[in-house]
Motif scaffolding. Sequence first.
Motif, short mmCIF file in Angstrom:
data_model
loop_
_atom_site.label_atom_id
_atom_site.label_comp_id
_atom_site.label_asym_id
_atom_site.label_seq_id
_atom_site.Cartn_x
_atom_site.Cartn_y
_atom_site.Cartn_z
N LYS A 81 38.03 33.46 44.48
CA LYS A 81 37.86 33.63 45.93
C LYS A 81 36.62 34.46 46.24
CE LYS A 81 41.32 34.24 48.71
NZ LYS A 81 42.54 34.78 49.38
N ILE A 82 36.34 35.46 45.41
CA ILE A 82 35.16 36.28 45.61
C ILE A 82 33.90 35.42 45.54
CG2 ILE A 82 33.72 38.06 44.49
CD1 ILE A 82 36.37 39.49 43.78
N ARG A 83 33.80 34.57 44.53
CA ARG A 83 32.63 33.69 44.40
C ARG A 83 32.56 32.71 45.56
NH1 ARG A 83 34.77 33.43 38.99
NH2 ARG A 83 33.57 34.71 37.53
N ASP A 84 33.68 32.14 45.93
CA ASP A 84 33.70 31.15 47.02
C ASP A 84 33.28 31.77 48.35
OD1 ASP A 84 34.55 29.25 45.23
OD2 ASP A 84 36.66 29.34 45.82
N ALA A 85 33.52 33.08 48.52
CA ALA A 85 33.21 33.76 49.78
C ALA A 85 31.81 34.35 49.80
CB ALA A 85 34.25 34.86 50.04
N GLY A 86 31.02 34.10 48.76
CA GLY A 86 29.64 34.58 48.75
C GLY A 86 29.41 35.86 47.98
N GLY A 87 30.43 36.35 47.27
CA GLY A 87 30.27 37.52 46.43
C GLY A 87 29.97 37.14 44.99
N GLN A 88 29.97 38.11 44.12
CA GLN A 88 29.74 37.89 42.70
C GLN A 88 30.82 38.59 41.89
OE1 GLN A 88 25.59 38.66 41.37
NE2 GLN A 88 25.18 39.10 43.52
N VAL A 89 31.08 38.08 40.70
CA VAL A 89 31.97 38.75 39.76
C VAL A 89 31.11 39.19 38.58
CG1 VAL A 89 33.96 38.51 38.23
CG2 VAL A 89 33.98 37.42 40.48
N ILE A 90 30.95 40.50 38.39
CA ILE A 90 30.08 40.98 37.32
C ILE A 90 30.86 41.34 36.06
CG2 ILE A 90 28.24 41.73 38.87
CD1 ILE A 90 29.28 44.55 38.71
N THR A 91 32.17 41.54 36.20
CA THR A 91 33.05 41.69 35.03
C THR A 91 34.24 40.78 35.25
OG1 THR A 91 32.40 44.00 34.68
CG2 THR A 91 34.42 43.25 33.60
N PHE A 149 33.62 38.44 54.52
CA PHE A 149 33.96 38.42 53.10
C PHE A 149 35.31 39.08 52.84
CE2 PHE A 149 33.95 40.67 49.01
CZ PHE A 149 33.71 39.64 48.12
N TYR A 150 35.48 40.33 53.27
CA TYR A 150 36.72 41.03 52.96
C TYR A 150 37.92 40.44 53.71
CZ TYR A 150 34.04 44.46 50.40
OH TYR A 150 33.22 45.06 49.47
N GLU A 151 37.68 39.96 54.90
CA GLU A 151 38.79 39.38 55.66
C GLU A 151 39.19 38.02 55.12
OE1 GLU A 151 37.62 39.94 59.80
OE2 GLU A 151 37.20 42.05 59.34
N SER A 152 38.26 37.35 54.41
CA SER A 152 38.58 36.10 53.75
C SER A 152 39.22 36.33 52.37
CB SER A 152 37.31 35.25 53.58
OG SER A 152 37.53 34.16 52.73
N VAL A 153 38.60 37.19 51.57
CA VAL A 153 39.05 37.39 50.19
C VAL A 153 40.40 38.10 50.14
CG1 VAL A 153 38.55 38.61 48.03
CG2 VAL A 153 36.73 37.35 49.21
N PHE A 154 40.55 39.19 50.90
CA PHE A 154 41.77 39.99 50.83
C PHE A 154 42.71 39.75 52.01
CE2 PHE A 154 38.71 42.60 48.38
CZ PHE A 154 39.39 42.66 47.17
N GLY A 155 42.27 38.99 52.99
CA GLY A 155 43.12 38.77 54.16
C GLY A 155 43.22 39.98 55.07
N PHE A 156 42.26 40.92 54.95
CA PHE A 156 42.32 42.10 55.81
C PHE A 156 42.30 41.71 57.28
CE2 PHE A 156 39.96 44.80 52.41
CZ PHE A 156 41.15 45.06 51.77
#
Length: 257
Positions: A81-91, A149-156
């Motif tokens: 979900k992080i990648r799909d929302a425009g973020g990156q996963v570094i670990t 981003f945060y409201e999509s990834v975490f549902g905040f």
Amino acid sequence: MAAFTEGMPCWVDALLPDVEAGKRFYGELFGWTFEEREGRYVEALSDGKLVAGLAPKRDGRMPTVWGVYFATADAAALSRKIRDAGGQVITAPLPVANMGTMAVGVDPGGAVFGLWQGGDRPGFEKQDEPGSFCWTEVYTRDKERVDAFYESVFGFQGTDLPDASIDFRMWSPAGTQPGDDTAIGGRSVLTDAFPAEMPGHFLIYFCVEDCDEAVAAVTRLGGRVQAPPFDIPYGRIAVLTDNQGAVFAVLAEPKAA
């Protein structure tokens, strides 16, 4: 141990060049005691309850910083979900013995955060009390992308702070009514008051009994004051730097009448 719903801040740790010096600093400041785990990772306890971690920097180029971890039931799915929302996963999701699974992500504004899928270690055993975590907020220059981003990834559930002198958005967990009573963190904006080279980042808050006394202790222990104590509707806060350069904040809640 407490259970943490999806997206709740459930752990914080500091990445330090000298963990022993960190133990002395935070032990004196917050009264923490410490237990060492594998890989020289140190768990901090307040009144015998887990509150934070101190980790050694493996590379001098790594930042000296406090970081926050958000709870998840599925670190692999949330990484997607992080990648799909425009973020990156570094670990990528990585098991940590039987304690849980961790991952590290970056939001579209460059702020780094962790994910924690709890096993034997769900997260904090104490919070919202003196000597423990109580709040976190992300600072960004790209609020539109970061809010989405945060409201999509975490549902905040996001709500802008009304009548505020700063541009601030509070977050409440998915499925709750947004407001002061449910807020678990927030988003602020990096304005021209901040150095142009400062990247997006999270600021971690710890509860203290007395904000001014905590500031005096930090100064005595070799730290620095970034923002002197000032009052907000939720208490008295200050932004500080420890004796190795990690930034954090303290909050003294208003005393009962």
